[in-house]
Write a protein that holds these residues in place. Sequence first.
Motif, PDB file in Angstrom:
ATOM      1  N   ILE A 195      11.254   5.136  -1.484  1.00 60.17           N
ATOM      2  CA  ILE A 195      10.858   3.797  -1.909  1.00 60.17           C
ATOM      3  C   ILE A 195      12.066   2.870  -1.906  1.00 60.17           C
ATOM      4  O   ILE A 195      13.102   3.203  -2.490  1.00 60.17           O
ATOM      5  CB  ILE A 195      10.280   3.814  -3.355  1.00 60.17           C
ATOM      6  CG1 ILE A 195       9.421   5.037  -3.579  1.00 60.17           C
ATOM      7  CG2 ILE A 195       9.548   2.515  -3.656  1.00 60.17           C
ATOM      8  CD1 ILE A 195       8.151   5.095  -2.825  1.00 60.17           C
ATOM      9  N   GLY A 196      11.918   1.734  -1.261  1.00 61.67           N
ATOM     10  CA  GLY A 196      13.015   0.777  -1.286  1.00 61.67           C
ATOM     11  C   GLY A 196      12.638  -0.469  -0.514  1.00 61.67           C
ATOM     12  O   GLY A 196      11.713  -0.448   0.284  1.00 61.67           O
ATOM     13  N   ARG A 240      -5.056   0.556   2.286  1.00 63.84           N
ATOM     14  CA  ARG A 240      -3.846   1.215   1.783  1.00 63.84           C
ATOM     15  C   ARG A 240      -4.205   2.342   0.843  1.00 63.84           C
ATOM     16  O   ARG A 240      -3.657   3.442   0.920  1.00 63.84           O
ATOM     17  CB  ARG A 240      -2.972   0.196   1.049  1.00 63.84           C
ATOM     18  CG  ARG A 240      -1.983  -0.479   1.953  1.00 63.84           C
ATOM     19  CD  ARG A 240      -1.416  -1.720   1.322  1.00 63.84           C
ATOM     20  NE  ARG A 240      -0.702  -1.451   0.096  1.00 63.84           N
ATOM     21  CZ  ARG A 240      -0.188  -2.404  -0.678  1.00 63.84           C
ATOM     22  NH1 ARG A 240      -0.311  -3.672  -0.321  1.00 63.84           N
ATOM     23  NH2 ARG A 240       0.442  -2.104  -1.780  1.00 63.84           N
ATOM     24  N   LYS A 241      -5.139   2.048  -0.051  1.00 67.85           N
ATOM     25  CA  LYS A 241      -5.557   3.046  -1.030  1.00 67.85           C
ATOM     26  C   LYS A 241      -6.171   4.247  -0.294  1.00 67.85           C
ATOM     27  O   LYS A 241      -5.829   5.404  -0.574  1.00 67.85           O
ATOM     28  CB  LYS A 241      -6.577   2.416  -1.989  1.00 67.85           C
ATOM     29  CG  LYS A 241      -6.853   3.241  -3.205  1.00 67.85           C
ATOM     30  CD  LYS A 241      -7.514   2.393  -4.288  1.00 67.85           C
ATOM     31  CE  LYS A 241      -8.025   3.279  -5.429  1.00 67.85           C
ATOM     32  NZ  LYS A 241      -9.192   4.084  -5.040  1.00 67.85           N
ATOM     33  N   GLU A 242      -7.055   3.948   0.644  1.00 66.49           N
ATOM     34  CA  GLU A 242      -7.677   5.014   1.446  1.00 66.49           C
ATOM     35  C   GLU A 242      -6.616   5.857   2.144  1.00 66.49           C
ATOM     36  O   GLU A 242      -6.712   7.071   2.213  1.00 66.49           O
ATOM     37  CB  GLU A 242      -8.531   4.394   2.553  1.00 66.49           C
ATOM     38  CG  GLU A 242      -9.954   4.098   2.168  1.00 66.49           C
ATOM     39  CD  GLU A 242     -10.663   3.427   3.339  1.00 66.49           C
ATOM     40  OE1 GLU A 242     -11.597   2.689   3.079  1.00 66.49           O
ATOM     41  OE2 GLU A 242     -10.252   3.631   4.514  1.00 66.49           O
ATOM     42  N   PHE A 243      -5.612   5.159   2.677  1.00 71.45           N
ATOM     43  CA  PHE A 243      -4.571   5.826   3.429  1.00 71.45           C
ATOM     44  C   PHE A 243      -3.850   6.859   2.560  1.00 71.45           C
ATOM     45  O   PHE A 243      -3.609   7.985   2.976  1.00 71.45           O
ATOM     46  CB  PHE A 243      -3.583   4.779   3.951  1.00 71.45           C
ATOM     47  CG  PHE A 243      -2.725   5.273   5.078  1.00 71.45           C
ATOM     48  CD1 PHE A 243      -3.176   5.204   6.380  1.00 71.45           C
ATOM     49  CD2 PHE A 243      -1.477   5.817   4.825  1.00 71.45           C
ATOM     50  CE1 PHE A 243      -2.397   5.647   7.423  1.00 71.45           C
ATOM     51  CE2 PHE A 243      -0.684   6.269   5.867  1.00 71.45           C
ATOM     52  CZ  PHE A 243      -1.151   6.180   7.174  1.00 71.45           C
ATOM     53  N   TRP A 244      -3.512   6.448   1.351  1.00 68.07           N
ATOM     54  CA  TRP A 244      -2.820   7.382   0.452  1.00 68.07           C
ATOM     55  C   TRP A 244      -3.698   8.560   0.087  1.00 68.07           C
ATOM     56  O   TRP A 244      -3.229   9.685  -0.066  1.00 68.07           O
ATOM     57  CB  TRP A 244      -2.333   6.644  -0.802  1.00 68.07           C
ATOM     58  CG  TRP A 244      -1.049   5.951  -0.530  1.00 68.07           C
ATOM     59  CD1 TRP A 244      -0.902   4.647  -0.141  1.00 68.07           C
ATOM     60  CD2 TRP A 244       0.256   6.516  -0.559  1.00 68.07           C
ATOM     61  NE1 TRP A 244       0.425   4.369   0.067  1.00 68.07           N
ATOM     62  CE2 TRP A 244       1.160   5.497  -0.189  1.00 68.07           C
ATOM     63  CE3 TRP A 244       0.764   7.780  -0.863  1.00 68.07           C
ATOM     64  CZ2 TRP A 244       2.534   5.705  -0.116  1.00 68.07           C
ATOM     65  CZ3 TRP A 244       2.124   7.983  -0.799  1.00 68.07           C
ATOM     66  CH2 TRP A 244       2.997   6.955  -0.422  1.00 68.07           C
ATOM     67  N   GLU A 245      -5.006   8.290  -0.064  1.00 70.25           N
ATOM     68  CA  GLU A 245      -5.912   9.404  -0.361  1.00 70.25           C
ATOM     69  C   GLU A 245      -5.957  10.390   0.812  1.00 70.25           C
ATOM     70  O   GLU A 245      -6.017  11.594   0.619  1.00 70.25           O
ATOM     71  CB  GLU A 245      -7.312   8.872  -0.695  1.00 70.25           C
ATOM     72  CG  GLU A 245      -7.353   8.343  -2.125  1.00 70.25           C
ATOM     73  CD  GLU A 245      -8.468   7.350  -2.355  1.00 70.25           C
ATOM     74  OE1 GLU A 245      -9.310   7.161  -1.451  1.00 70.25           O
ATOM     75  OE2 GLU A 245      -8.485   6.747  -3.456  1.00 70.25           O
ATOM     76  N   MET A 246      -5.904   9.821   2.033  1.00 72.92           N
ATOM     77  CA  MET A 246      -5.880  10.699   3.213  1.00 72.92           C
ATOM     78  C   MET A 246      -4.629  11.570   3.207  1.00 72.92           C
ATOM     79  O   MET A 246      -4.675  12.759   3.520  1.00 72.92           O
ATOM     80  CB  MET A 246      -5.907   9.875   4.497  1.00 72.92           C
ATOM     81  CG  MET A 246      -7.275   9.318   4.803  1.00 72.92           C
ATOM     82  SD  MET A 246      -7.382   8.418   6.351  1.00 72.92           S
ATOM     83  CE  MET A 246      -6.073   7.303   6.330  1.00 72.92           C
ATOM     84  N   MET A 259       6.170  -0.598  -4.482  1.00 72.80           N
ATOM     85  CA  MET A 259       6.453   0.303  -5.604  1.00 72.80           C
ATOM     86  C   MET A 259       5.175   0.847  -6.229  1.00 72.80           C
ATOM     87  O   MET A 259       5.155   1.929  -6.790  1.00 72.80           O
ATOM     88  CB  MET A 259       7.235  -0.446  -6.680  1.00 72.80           C
ATOM     89  CG  MET A 259       8.393  -1.230  -6.152  1.00 72.80           C
ATOM     90  SD  MET A 259       9.851  -0.225  -5.991  1.00 72.80           S
ATOM     91  CE  MET A 259      10.888  -1.287  -5.007  1.00 72.80           C
ATOM     92  N   ASP A 260       4.101   0.068  -6.111  1.00 69.30           N
ATOM     93  CA  ASP A 260       2.864   0.493  -6.780  1.00 69.30           C
ATOM     94  C   ASP A 260       2.166   1.630  -6.039  1.00 69.30           C
ATOM     95  O   ASP A 260       1.161   2.142  -6.485  1.00 69.30           O
ATOM     96  CB  ASP A 260       1.921  -0.705  -6.924  1.00 69.30           C
ATOM     97  CG  ASP A 260       1.629  -1.365  -5.588  1.00 69.30           C
ATOM     98  OD1 ASP A 260       2.487  -1.276  -4.692  1.00 69.30           O
ATOM     99  OD2 ASP A 260       0.552  -1.970  -5.437  1.00 69.30           O
ATOM    100  N   GLU A 261       2.695   2.032  -4.898  1.00 68.87           N
ATOM    101  CA  GLU A 261       2.021   3.074  -4.117  1.00 68.87           C
ATOM    102  C   GLU A 261       2.516   4.474  -4.458  1.00 68.87           C
ATOM    103  O   GLU A 261       2.090   5.441  -3.848  1.00 68.87           O
ATOM    104  CB  GLU A 261       2.249   2.830  -2.617  1.00 68.87           C
ATOM    105  CG  GLU A 261       1.460   1.669  -2.083  1.00 68.87           C
ATOM    106  CD  GLU A 261       1.612   1.547  -0.585  1.00 68.87           C
ATOM    107  OE1 GLU A 261       2.609   2.049  -0.047  1.00 68.87           O
ATOM    108  OE2 GLU A 261       0.730   0.940   0.030  1.00 68.87           O
ATOM    109  N   THR A 262       3.461   4.547  -5.384  1.00 67.02           N
ATOM    110  CA  THR A 262       4.154   5.820  -5.564  1.00 67.02           C
ATOM    111  C   THR A 262       3.380   6.822  -6.398  1.00 67.02           C
ATOM    112  O   THR A 262       3.721   7.993  -6.421  1.00 67.02           O
ATOM    113  CB  THR A 262       5.492   5.578  -6.259  1.00 67.02           C
ATOM    114  OG1 THR A 262       5.206   4.832  -7.439  1.00 67.02           O
ATOM    115  CG2 THR A 262       6.421   4.812  -5.375  1.00 67.02           C
ATOM    116  N   ALA A 263       2.339   6.355  -7.084  1.00 65.23           N
ATOM    117  CA  ALA A 263       1.657   7.210  -8.068  1.00 65.23           C
ATOM    118  C   ALA A 263       1.196   8.528  -7.471  1.00 65.23           C
ATOM    119  O   ALA A 263       1.208   9.551  -8.141  1.00 65.23           O
ATOM    120  CB  ALA A 263       0.488   6.449  -8.663  1.00 65.23           C
ATOM    121  N   LEU A 264       0.781   8.542  -6.202  1.00 67.57           N
ATOM    122  CA  LEU A 264       0.238   9.762  -5.607  1.00 67.57           C
ATOM    123  C   LEU A 264       1.307  10.698  -5.058  1.00 67.57           C
ATOM    124  O   LEU A 264       1.002  11.801  -4.622  1.00 67.57           O
ATOM    125  CB  LEU A 264      -0.764   9.409  -4.511  1.00 67.57           C
ATOM    126  CG  LEU A 264      -2.114   8.865  -5.010  1.00 67.57           C
ATOM    127  CD1 LEU A 264      -2.932   8.330  -3.870  1.00 67.57           C
ATOM    128  CD2 LEU A 264      -2.889   9.940  -5.760  1.00 67.57           C
TER     129      LEU A 264
END
Lengths: 300, 368
Positions: free
Chosen positions: A34-35, A167-173, A191-196
């Motif tokens: 992340i950066g 984006r959300k779907e992508f992370w679930e994939m 930064m908000d994508e890091t949860a997964l």
Amino acid sequence: MSIKIEHISKSFKDVSALKDISFEVKEGELFGLIGPDGAGKTTLFRILTTLLIADEGMATVAGYDAIKNYKDIRNHVGYMPGRFSLYQDLTVEENLEFFATIFGTTVEENYDLIKDIYIQIEPFKKRRSGKLSGGMKQKLALSCALIHKPKVLFLDEPTTGVDPVSRKEFWEMLKRLQQKGITILVSTPYMDETALCDRIALIQDGKILEVDTPQEIINHYPKKIYNIKADKMYELILALNAYEHNHSIYPFGEYVHYTDKRGDFNPTELIQFLEGKGLKNISIQPTETTIEDTFMELAR
Amino acid sequence: MKRFIGFIKKEFYHIFRDKRSLFILFGMPIAQIMLFGFAITNEINNVDIAILDKSKDVTTQEIINKISSSKYFSNKQLIENEAEIASVFKKGKVKAVLIFENDFSKKLIKENKATIQIITDATDPNTANTISNFTNSILHNYQQEINKDIKIAYQIIPQTQMAYNAELKSVFMFVPGVMTIILMLVSAMMTSISITKEKELGTMEILLVSPLKPFQVIIGKVVPYIFLSVINAIVIIVLSIFIFKMPVQGSLIMLGAESILFIINALSLGILISTFSETQQTAMLVSFMGLLLPVMLLSGFIFPISSLPNILQIISTIIPATWYIIILKGIMLKGVGLAILWKETLILLGMTVFFMALSIKKYKIRLE
């Protein structure tokens, strides 16, 4: 260890892109890098995918040395560059078949690996990939990077320029892919994508700030954060900057994230100060720490 | 091998889906050959010539009739003595003068041979050369006619002389030149553009991070263009034979083999250009400035090499096209074979191997 990075440094002319970077990614991990833009994420990806040679340090991917065994790495990794890099004049189907053939496999052989993703773009398989929407392009690029069943998958900013739902779907994939035993290194400026992610590394100006699980990184944050809101955002920030006890002030959506230098911060006192500056409808509420706050604090 | 076929298939999709490259590939060769071809055929129609007939007998009259009835020559002016030759040339009235020697018929019967002198105005080397070719072929036909029912062959010996540009060694022959330019363009420019396109669009990055080896990528890029260039070469030769009646004296197989050699040479130059060009524009510009211009100006296509300044003559020897044009002219116009052209072929082969090796060596296996 699936990816091992030891003291990697890399400069371009007089710009130093990576400064003594070391971290490890475990087998089967979903690891986030992340950066912000220009932090060195793409350079690091290119070193790991054997496209660049580091000035110093060494790296191994899936047990292979990034310089000596670069051919083995190229056989066993999937790479999705930051920019959409498929053949725009080829159809969805042709792109997928092409990448399957050059990796010496067929679409049928590994179809179950990409099925989840590919099924969503299959209705458009006769369409040229240049004419797909951003989200569909990403799905196709991911399918192409996966078609040879790589051991390690490198995704360089896969969600940049993609709508929030996709984006959300992508992370679930990605999460589902991880369950199939593929190690995934993914970079993002969001930064908000890091949860997964299982673990994340925060990177800025070519330096790793911290490597840990997202929760631990948040837990490390030393201060209490307050959401401050008032009728005029810009004046509010100016007023807070003038407040002598402020530690950090960051605009965060409709709020300002505020931390105080003192341990015993008294909100009432700040409200009075702000009212004195002519602001109205002031509210100050404690809030949860986010990765972004941590990043800003570390990057100070 | 399957990987390789997959790669070539992909290349063909690129070519056939890009209208611009299709136009360069197939529109341009036809347009160029037509343009050069018709510009030249207009010039050799109805050329004015003068005749100095010193013997004025039956045979010379027959030959004069043959020449007058051809569509290439007209408005013949009969002159009486050699002094007039210079004056008719200087007035610019005629492009060529034919001189029959004294006692033409008698010599033909007695000695079985007689001589015709053909003097052409070589200030325009192309026309001069064409005139002498056509006159020669008319004489040749006539000779065959009269020899049909006679046991001892009569020989009419034409002596050609180029006036005003006697040094003329290499002449401008449009078909070899156009063919060279088009093969160069299609092969070098198109491959260099197609490789840099992959760099520009970022697909090269993915190709690098794949098990494809450098030579597989290079050969995969080259094969479709060899195929298309060969088709182009065939189109040019067929057009020039059937529309412009271009003579191809030598072996077509040798012509084909030498052309494939030159195509591979141009392709390796194209790959070499792409190894140091980052964008399609650079590749196009470098191919144009570095390959096409020298081919047009220094290979003997437009200007005879012998009339170039020394330094440019030296440069012309390192241009592969120079050697290819010599080979083409040799095969097409003189009908000679490998026995004579082995040196040029060897030079071309050497250059090809050199550029191929250099471009594979220069091909980057990484991004920098």
